[in-house]
Design a protein around this motif. Structure first.
Motif, PDB file in Angstrom:
ATOM      1  N   VAL A  39       0.846  -1.192   0.000  1.00  0.00           N
ATOM      2  CA  VAL A  39       0.000   0.000   0.000  1.00  0.00           C
ATOM      3  C   VAL A  39       0.882   1.242   0.000  1.00  0.00           C
ATOM      4  O   VAL A  39       1.965   1.250   0.580  1.00  0.00           O
ATOM      5  N   ASP A  40       0.409   2.263  -0.665  1.00  0.00           N
ATOM      6  CA  ASP A  40       1.114   3.541  -0.723  1.00  0.00           C
ATOM      7  C   ASP A  40       0.443   4.512   0.235  1.00  0.00           C
ATOM      8  O   ASP A  40      -0.702   4.912   0.006  1.00  0.00           O
ATOM      9  N   PRO A  41       1.122   4.919   1.300  1.00  0.00           N
ATOM     10  CA  PRO A  41       0.487   5.811   2.276  1.00  0.00           C
ATOM     11  C   PRO A  41       0.206   7.197   1.725  1.00  0.00           C
ATOM     12  O   PRO A  41      -0.521   7.973   2.353  1.00  0.00           O
ATOM     13  N   TYR A  42       0.766   7.501   0.562  1.00  0.00           N
ATOM     14  CA  TYR A  42       0.576   8.835  -0.010  1.00  0.00           C
ATOM     15  C   TYR A  42      -0.327   8.822  -1.236  1.00  0.00           C
ATOM     16  O   TYR A  42      -0.392   9.792  -1.980  1.00  0.00           O
ATOM     17  N   GLU A  47      -7.001   5.001   0.479  1.00  0.00           N
ATOM     18  CA  GLU A  47      -6.534   5.178   1.852  1.00  0.00           C
ATOM     19  C   GLU A  47      -6.538   3.856   2.606  1.00  0.00           C
ATOM     20  O   GLU A  47      -6.539   3.813   3.830  1.00  0.00           O
ATOM     21  N   MET A  48      -6.511   2.738   1.868  1.00  0.00           N
ATOM     22  CA  MET A  48      -6.540   1.427   2.481  1.00  0.00           C
ATOM     23  C   MET A  48      -5.238   1.147   3.237  1.00  0.00           C
ATOM     24  O   MET A  48      -4.153   1.439   2.752  1.00  0.00           O
ATOM     25  N   THR A  49      -5.357   0.600   4.418  1.00  0.00           N
ATOM     26  CA  THR A  49      -4.185   0.199   5.182  1.00  0.00           C
ATOM     27  C   THR A  49      -3.695  -1.168   4.690  1.00  0.00           C
ATOM     28  O   THR A  49      -4.417  -1.884   3.978  1.00  0.00           O
ATOM     29  N   TRP A  50      -2.481  -1.553   5.111  1.00  0.00           N
ATOM     30  CA  TRP A  50      -1.980  -2.865   4.715  1.00  0.00           C
ATOM     31  C   TRP A  50      -2.850  -3.962   5.314  1.00  0.00           C
ATOM     32  O   TRP A  50      -3.106  -4.981   4.669  1.00  0.00           O
ATOM     33  N   GLU A  51      -3.323  -3.756   6.520  1.00  0.00           N
ATOM     34  CA  GLU A  51      -4.212  -4.746   7.128  1.00  0.00           C
ATOM     35  C   GLU A  51      -5.472  -4.935   6.302  1.00  0.00           C
ATOM     36  O   GLU A  51      -5.919  -6.069   6.052  1.00  0.00           O
ATOM     37  N   GLU A  52      -6.063  -3.831   5.851  1.00  0.00           N
ATOM     38  CA  GLU A  52      -7.269  -3.924   5.030  1.00  0.00           C
ATOM     39  C   GLU A  52      -6.974  -4.599   3.695  1.00  0.00           C
ATOM     40  O   GLU A  52      -7.781  -5.404   3.202  1.00  0.00           O
ATOM     41  N   ALA A  53      -5.834  -4.281   3.107  1.00  0.00           N
ATOM     42  CA  ALA A  53      -5.455  -4.906   1.845  1.00  0.00           C
ATOM     43  C   ALA A  53      -5.244  -6.410   2.032  1.00  0.00           C
ATOM     44  O   ALA A  53      -5.649  -7.221   1.183  1.00  0.00           O
ATOM     45  N   GLY A  75       2.908   0.864   4.503  1.00  0.00           N
ATOM     46  CA  GLY A  75       2.548   2.176   5.020  1.00  0.00           C
ATOM     47  C   GLY A  75       3.811   2.992   5.152  1.00  0.00           C
ATOM     48  O   GLY A  75       4.707   2.906   4.310  1.00  0.00           O
ATOM     49  N   GLU A  76       3.905   3.772   6.208  1.00  0.00           N
ATOM     50  CA  GLU A  76       5.119   4.558   6.451  1.00  0.00           C
ATOM     51  C   GLU A  76       6.145   3.644   7.127  1.00  0.00           C
ATOM     52  O   GLU A  76       6.382   3.706   8.329  1.00  0.00           O
ATOM     53  N   SER A  77       6.763   2.817   6.291  1.00  0.00           N
ATOM     54  CA  SER A  77       7.621   1.731   6.795  1.00  0.00           C
ATOM     55  C   SER A  77       8.948   2.228   7.331  1.00  0.00           C
ATOM     56  O   SER A  77       9.758   1.424   7.813  1.00  0.00           O
ATOM     57  N   TYR A  78       9.208   3.524   7.262  1.00  0.00           N
ATOM     58  CA  TYR A  78      10.391   4.086   7.903  1.00  0.00           C
ATOM     59  C   TYR A  78      10.067   4.498   9.336  1.00  0.00           C
ATOM     60  O   TYR A  78      10.947   4.940  10.076  1.00  0.00           O
ATOM     61  N   GLU A  79       8.782   4.354   9.729  1.00  0.00           N
ATOM     62  CA  GLU A  79       8.382   4.651  11.102  1.00  0.00           C
ATOM     63  C   GLU A  79       7.752   3.433  11.783  1.00  0.00           C
ATOM     64  O   GLU A  79       8.044   3.147  12.938  1.00  0.00           O
ATOM     65  N   GLU A  80       6.895   2.711  11.057  1.00  0.00           N
ATOM     66  CA  GLU A  80       6.237   1.530  11.613  1.00  0.00           C
ATOM     67  C   GLU A  80       7.003   0.291  11.175  1.00  0.00           C
ATOM     68  O   GLU A  80       7.230   0.090   9.980  1.00  0.00           O
TER      69      GLU A  80
END
Length: 318
Positions: A39-42, A47-53, A75-80
């Motif tokens: 998923v692309d957070p931007y 606006e689907m999250t990875w969990e939803e995908a 998602g924002e994989s540099y933070e999560e």
């Protein structure tokens, strides 16, 4: 993050991006693809999250047939960190009963630099899936590989711009009796690659993984030192493929290989992305090619500026 691309296959299966945004049922059978979920957070349109995908994926395909999963941008994989997608996959373990391969962090630089990908303890996947044959990881930040036992794992790939020595020690302290392929991107000290050649001694001894036939010690700023150690390492006798590519190897390392134990039993010696001179390229190729060894000396690089050895660089770091 040059030299790093999206996976084209996993477990011998072609990569297929799951089109979570469309809600369409895939035309491929569940076991016919290595499914990439990203998923692309931007992306303003989705606006689907990875969990939803991931949940949409489990509804769209038969989870019991899925053999290979590729975790892309979550998602924002540099933070999560990667515990987020890993925990979701583990929670579905009772449905993913045929899962044999997982790759975590299939991102290119436009999505996230390799050394910015926040990882976690990836051995959780090995504990949850005793039938796993292949495990791959991209990114070394906060990566943990706890000493573990797994009877079936045949292939382990860790791609980093800097591999923490704790990860190497965790791998070498693990019991992986079926391991045939080990591919480690050691990286540079500036991005967390704090291991030295001595830390590889248990691996090079040939006693840790008796089934190992493919060894990659790649993408290292210590490539000459590694080549020198490998030149006399007992593990080489059991290998079919030796991969020392993507690092800073020059004539020094290549000469050590030529002066060391015979390499004529290899099927392939991969040295691509290197700093050897053209005469040394010819030397090593002419020494091994008549014995049927495929030698890859492509991508001769030039040091930055006039800095000589200090100007050499690995293929992937930041």
């Amino acid at each position: 993050m040059s030299g790093v691309d999206h996976l084209h296959e996993l477990l011998g299966l072609p990569t297929v991006d799951f089109q979570h945004a469309t809600g369409e049922v895939p035309v491929q059978a569940a076991d016919a693809a290595a499914w990439r979920i990203s998923v692309d957070p931007y992306d303003d349109e989705s606006e689907m999250t990875w969990e939803e995908a991931f949940q949409a994926f489990l509804k769209a395909v038969d989870p019991a047939g899925v053999r290979a999963l590729i975790v892309g941008q979550w998602g924002e994989s540099y933070e999560e960190d990667s515990s987020y997608p890993i925990d979701l996959i583990i929670a579905a373990a009772d449905r993913l009963t045929s899962l044999e391969a997982v790759f975590v962090g299939d991102m290119i630089s436009e999505e996230n630099e390799i050394s910015w990908i926040e990882q976690s303890d990836v051995t959780a996947l090995l504990k949850a899936f005793p039938g796993l044959l292949e495990l791959g990881v991209r990114g070394g930040t906060d990566l943990v590989f706890s000493p573990t036992k797994h009877e079936r794992l045949r292939s382990l790939t860790i791609e980093t711009g800097g591999l923490p020595v704790g990860v190497i020690r965790g791998i070498l302290d693990s019991e992986l009796p079926a391991l045939e392929r080990l591919d480690l991107w050691l990286g540079v000290s500036a991005y967390g690659g704090d291991a030295d050649v001595a830390d590889l001694a248990p691996l090079l001894s040939g006693t840790r993984f008796p089934q190992l036939t493919h060894l990659g010690l790649r993408n290292s700023e210590l490539q000459n030192e590694i080549a020198t150690a490998v030149a006399s390492a007992p593990v080489v006798a059991q290998l079919r493929v030796l991969d020392l590519s993507n690092g800073t190897m020059g004539d020094e390392g290549a000469a050590a290989l030529l002066d060391g134990q015979p390499l004529t039993h290899l099927e392939k010696l991969d040295l691509h992305h290197h700093f050897m001179t053209e005469p040394m390229e010819r030397r090593i190729t002419e020494a091994l090619k008549p014995h049927g060894v495929r030698v890859d000396v492509s991508e001769r690089e030039k040091p930055w500026g006039d800095r000589g050895i200090e100007g050499r660089y690995t293929s992937a770091s930041e």
